[in-house]
Scaffold this active site. Structure first.
Site, PDB file in Angstrom:
ATOM      1  N   ASP A   1       0.834  -1.198   0.000  1.00 53.45           N
ATOM      2  CA  ASP A   1       0.000   0.000   0.000  1.00 53.45           C
ATOM      3  C   ASP A   1       0.874   1.254   0.000  1.00 53.45           C
ATOM      4  O   ASP A   1       2.044   1.188   0.382  1.00 53.45           O
ATOM      5  CB  ASP A   1      -0.861  -0.050   1.281  1.00 53.45           C
ATOM      6  CG  ASP A   1      -1.772   1.140   1.433  1.00 53.45           C
ATOM      7  OD1 ASP A   1      -2.258   1.656   0.405  1.00 53.45           O
ATOM      8  OD2 ASP A   1      -2.010   1.553   2.583  1.00 53.45           O
TER       9      ASP A   1
ATOM     10  N   ASP B   1      -0.330   4.964   1.046  1.00 55.60           N
ATOM     11  CA  ASP B   1      -0.587   5.940   2.118  1.00 55.60           C
ATOM     12  C   ASP B   1      -0.365   5.330   3.495  1.00 55.60           C
ATOM     13  O   ASP B   1      -1.001   4.347   3.866  1.00 55.60           O
ATOM     14  CB  ASP B   1      -2.026   6.468   2.007  1.00 55.60           C
ATOM     15  CG  ASP B   1      -2.229   7.223   0.697  1.00 55.60           C
ATOM     16  OD1 ASP B   1      -1.233   7.561   0.053  1.00 55.60           O
ATOM     17  OD2 ASP B   1      -3.395   7.452   0.343  1.00 55.60           O
TER      18      ASP B   1
ATOM     19  N   ASP C   1      -2.348  -0.679   5.858  1.00 60.45           N
ATOM     20  CA  ASP C   1      -2.740  -0.203   7.191  1.00 60.45           C
ATOM     21  C   ASP C   1      -4.252  -0.256   7.409  1.00 60.45           C
ATOM     22  O   ASP C   1      -4.718   0.088   8.495  1.00 60.45           O
ATOM     23  CB  ASP C   1      -2.221   1.233   7.438  1.00 60.45           C
ATOM     24  CG  ASP C   1      -2.839   2.249   6.484  1.00 60.45           C
ATOM     25  OD1 ASP C   1      -3.053   1.895   5.309  1.00 60.45           O
ATOM     26  OD2 ASP C   1      -3.124   3.381   6.916  1.00 60.45           O
TER      27      ASP C   1
END
Lengths: 180, 180
Positions: A9, A11, A134
């Site tokens: 991922d 961000d 996250d």
């Protein structure tokens, strides 16, 4: 043996959006929010004025100017020796981010080929052997092994193997290589 | 029963890039290329001056102004009743296309949610039950059932189930539903 694939991922995993968001919020609204204030709160609720905070995401430069998360560059270079690394970002929610994220990757991760970049909405159609992310909304539906990268908003999550830093990611994958 | 998922390519499957490319080439270089001239030739070799042709892809508007392939809108609306439709475009090769493709989809396919749009490089990490595409480089590595959508450059390809139009796609999926 076929190389295994790892989706990573952007961000708050390789791009430090949170730091950028806090600085931008404080500058715009004269606030004094710190990263500690965001711990344990869902992202959409973390700032004193959540709606005002969300408007900042749409400002030019929000994604382009994010710092790199510590250790991410070195770790991905190392992992690339043994794994196919894909950067997989749910960028489609913020179409203004598409070009900014592409340019950010070209600057900070020039060793990631364009063939290995995916900007999507829902990550459930991504089939890699691992996903480092996250957000539960992504990890819950991933087809491979979910790995939770610690961010302020997910500290209370009890699911999945957690990593707190890129050095912990490297340790985890050294273990995976040793066991394969 | 779980709904099955269908990945749908953009260029030359729902977006008529070829028509746009020919018009742009003829206007720019005073040529008289027709779609018949491109039949059976690989895309990179199809125009009299292939290098000049490739430069056109990078011009603003190249993707944004493409016409819609006949029948694609109605067919995807119908397929959406029974399948999860994902638009999956190898847009990363032409980063200038990212915003244009997003805006093009918003205009012509507003019923496709952003969660169902994927811009990627290599489609081998996309796991859907079907992939409708005009390129072997994508179909050869897809995890689901590959469906070859006819384009000038692929008329001599003998692999995979071929569809010549969106009405043939609908027929094929009516058969899949009946057999499931």
């Amino acid at each position: 043996m076929n190389r295994k694939s790892v989706a990573v991922d952007m961000d708050n995993v390789i791009a430090d959006i949170e730091t950028n968001w806090i600085a931008s919020y404080n500058a715009e609204f004269g606030a004094n929010v710190t990263s500690e204030d965001l711990i344990g709160k869902p992202e959409n609720d973390a700032f004193p004025d959540p709606i005002a905070a969300k408007t900042l995401i749409y400002k030019p430069g929000f994604f382009r100017n994010a710092p790199v998360i510590e250790g991410a560059q070195e770790a991905l270079r190392k992992l690339q020796e043994h794994f196919d690394i894909y950067i997989v970002s749910a960028a489609m929610e913020f179409p203004n981010s598409l070009a900014e994220k592409y340019d950010w990757l070209a600057e900070h991760f020039p060793f990631i080929h364009w063939k290995n970049i995916v900007f999507c909405g829902d990550k459930s159609v991504i089939a890699t052997d691992y996903l480092i992310d996250d957000h539960l909304k992504n990890l819950d539906f991933c087809k491979g092994m979910p790995i939770l990268f610690t961010a302020g908003h997910n500290v209370n999550v009890k699911k999945y193997r957690r990593v707190n830093s890129w050095s912990e990611v490297l340790e985890l994958f050294e273990g995976e290589l040793a066991n394969s």
